[in-house]
Design a protein around this motif. Sequence first.
Motif, PDB file in Angstrom:
ATOM      1  N   UNK A 189     -27.469 -18.778  34.637  1.00  0.00           N
ATOM      2  CA  UNK A 189     -26.912 -19.911  33.911  1.00  0.00           C
ATOM      3  C   UNK A 189     -26.789 -19.611  32.420  1.00  0.00           C
ATOM      4  N   UNK A 190     -26.128 -20.511  31.710  1.00  0.00           N
ATOM      5  CA  UNK A 190     -26.056 -20.402  30.258  1.00  0.00           C
ATOM      6  C   UNK A 190     -27.435 -20.433  29.619  1.00  0.00           C
ATOM      7  N   UNK A 191     -28.403 -21.083  30.269  1.00  0.00           N
ATOM      8  CA  UNK A 191     -29.751 -21.160  29.710  1.00  0.00           C
ATOM      9  C   UNK A 191     -30.577 -19.914  29.998  1.00  0.00           C
ATOM     10  N   UNK A 192     -29.967 -18.910  30.653  1.00  0.00           N
ATOM     11  CA  UNK A 192     -30.645 -17.647  30.868  1.00  0.00           C
ATOM     12  C   UNK A 192     -31.474 -17.546  32.124  1.00  0.00           C
ATOM     13  N   UNK A 193     -31.426 -18.574  32.980  1.00  0.00           N
ATOM     14  CA  UNK A 193     -32.215 -18.555  34.208  1.00  0.00           C
ATOM     15  C   UNK A 193     -31.342 -18.203  35.406  1.00  0.00           C
ATOM     16  N   UNK A 194     -31.935 -17.576  36.443  1.00  0.00           N
ATOM     17  CA  UNK A 194     -31.168 -17.292  37.663  1.00  0.00           C
ATOM     18  C   UNK A 194     -30.569 -18.591  38.208  1.00  0.00           C
ATOM     19  N   UNK A 195     -29.308 -18.516  38.645  1.00  0.00           N
ATOM     20  CA  UNK A 195     -28.623 -19.716  39.121  1.00  0.00           C
ATOM     21  C   UNK A 195     -29.276 -20.270  40.381  1.00  0.00           C
TER      22      UNK A 195
END
Length: 234
Positions: A189-195
């Motif tokens: 994701x844009x927040x840097x976490x795995x989708x």
Amino acid sequence: MFKEAAIRKEFDLQGIVPWGRRYDEYAEFFALADLPLEGAVLDVGGGPASFAAEAAGHGIEVLACDPIYAASGAAIRHRFEETRNDMMAGLRVAQYRFNWKRYGSPERIERIRREALDIFLADFEVRGRERYVPASLPALPFGNDAFQTALCSHLLFLYGDDLDAAFHVAAMKELARVAREVRIFPLINLDGRPSSHLPVVMEALEEAGLFAELVPVPFEFQRGATRMLRIRKG
């Protein structure tokens, strides 16, 4: 709650933004060295990327599709300028979440994005609908297996807060309908976490009789984004 709010604020983009990449970036995050030589390539959600324009010089036939292609070149440039400040602000605030070995700084990122935009707009002006089709997932105006390979860069999974799991599943099946092979990057994701959509998508693809695998690529900008999703028909 404070941590979640802070993460979301880093990239306050108000939806999907036109932030295009260059050919050499595509070559790395899609591992194009092993791209099948025969057949056309579809760049889905390409926006103002210069990939389609530059690919011709590498002997690759590329058609790009994106709803933004319904607009004029001037309108696309205006949209880029509208969103540029928010994107750059997010990059500066969230620098700790990126690997800067390739790009060096947010300012160099902007220069490369502007290069991509300029190359794209020059080609868009000349080639128009011949190379750039206004269309969007999950319904594409192309026949079954019309392309050897479909590429989707920085759209699916990245904008998981805007595009839900059902959209992702429908989009993946549509990509697999129009192309013999599909490659998607990144998977976070844009927040840097795995989708959170990835497990759902993988299960749906298996149920549809499609072979999906996570493939390492020689590229990392968002930390941890080092794999693409490759989908092939059984």
